[in-house]
Design an enzyme around this catalytic site. Sequence first.
Site, PDB file in Angstrom:
ATOM      1  N   CYS A 148       0.811  -1.224   0.000  1.00  0.00           N
ATOM      2  CA  CYS A 148       0.000   0.000   0.000  1.00  0.00           C
ATOM      3  C   CYS A 148       0.845   1.275   0.000  1.00  0.00           C
ATOM      4  O   CYS A 148       0.560   2.219  -0.753  1.00  0.00           O
ATOM      5  CB  CYS A 148      -0.958   0.002   1.193  1.00  0.00           C
ATOM      6  SG  CYS A 148      -0.188  -0.408   2.774  1.00  0.00           S
ATOM      7  N   HIS A 241      -2.474   6.586   4.427  1.00  0.00           N
ATOM      8  CA  HIS A 241      -1.037   6.652   4.708  1.00  0.00           C
ATOM      9  C   HIS A 241      -0.489   8.007   4.282  1.00  0.00           C
ATOM     10  O   HIS A 241      -0.791   8.497   3.186  1.00  0.00           O
ATOM     11  CB  HIS A 241      -0.278   5.564   3.947  1.00  0.00           C
ATOM     12  CG  HIS A 241      -0.479   4.179   4.472  1.00  0.00           C
ATOM     13  ND1 HIS A 241      -1.169   3.895   5.630  1.00  0.00           N
ATOM     14  CD2 HIS A 241      -0.047   2.975   3.987  1.00  0.00           C
ATOM     15  CE1 HIS A 241      -1.161   2.586   5.836  1.00  0.00           C
ATOM     16  NE2 HIS A 241      -0.493   2.011   4.853  1.00  0.00           N
TER      17      HIS A 241
END
Length: 349
Positions: A148, A241
């Site tokens: 990710c 993130h």
Amino acid sequence: MVDVGILGATGMVGQRFISLLDKHPDFNLTSLCASSRSAGKRYEDATTWYLDEPMPESVKDIIVTDSDPNEVSSDTEIFFSSLPSEFAAKKEKAFAKNHVVASNASALRMEKDIPLIIPEVNPDFLAMIEEQQKNNNWDGFIVTNPNCSTIALTLTLKPIQDNFNIKKVHVSTMQAISGAGYDGVPSMAIIDNLVPYIGGEEEKMESETLYLLGSQENGNVTPCNFNVSASCHRVPVVDGHTEAVFIEFEDDFEISEVSDKMSSFKGLPQELNLHSAPENPVIVTEMEDRPQPRMDRNANNGMSVTVGRMRKDAVFENSLKYVLVGHNTIRGAAGASILNAELINNKIL
């Protein structure tokens, strides 16, 4: 419509797959696979639903099957895998004998003949599929998407690499807890805290980024010719993130030109107008206090990466600094696999 299924359908990423596939114009979700303790139950009864949006009505009555290719319909062409890594390699290879597997699991990402793909970055790596099928005597095949944090970083590096000479990249991540799964980080460990270590994450970012920005010929991948150094940290954010990126160039550059190249960057998914492809994979904001995960993680339905605080480094010559935010379970996980499958459906099936 292509019939599709999910391996690991009861977990957080499996649920994200279900949410994104609900009412998908190209894919008809027919098979939900999980562990033997869930097999035989209605999906609603087998699952503790974790997402903010409600469970789609279309999946509630689907009977969960074991993650065994002999237990699923042969009509299901594509399986999306969110299996834990310790099970993924064996299970995915079993399914690939007769099905396409679009995997978010890490177990097979760097296997020699299994392409690791970001559709806007290296769609030509799909050429490796023919060799994979021949090597394994499979009618199906496996395609993987990266970690990710790697996906968000690499999407921003691709337009830079295409237009400038990169010497080295440093990245420091602040990663959301959903990346570890619902039970991955104990609340007592993360509340009022930051955990400065995520096992295996730095190595994945460093190796996968070089692979994705490299080249392939006859199934052999040559990594790109600059170095990537990563430091990864877990922070008390649910989704999204954040990464602080530092790039040293071979030559001087203009911030406006870098910003323009990022903002105008498009790839094959945009050319093909694939359903999940964001109009702009990278969004550049000039607001001094953005991007922020709560504000920017859902850009273009979570499929775009937002970049901000782009500036020249005042200390190191020919160096750029910026901050990015990407949705780790959408663009960084389920959405990435689905976009891979849309590309495969358009180009191969």
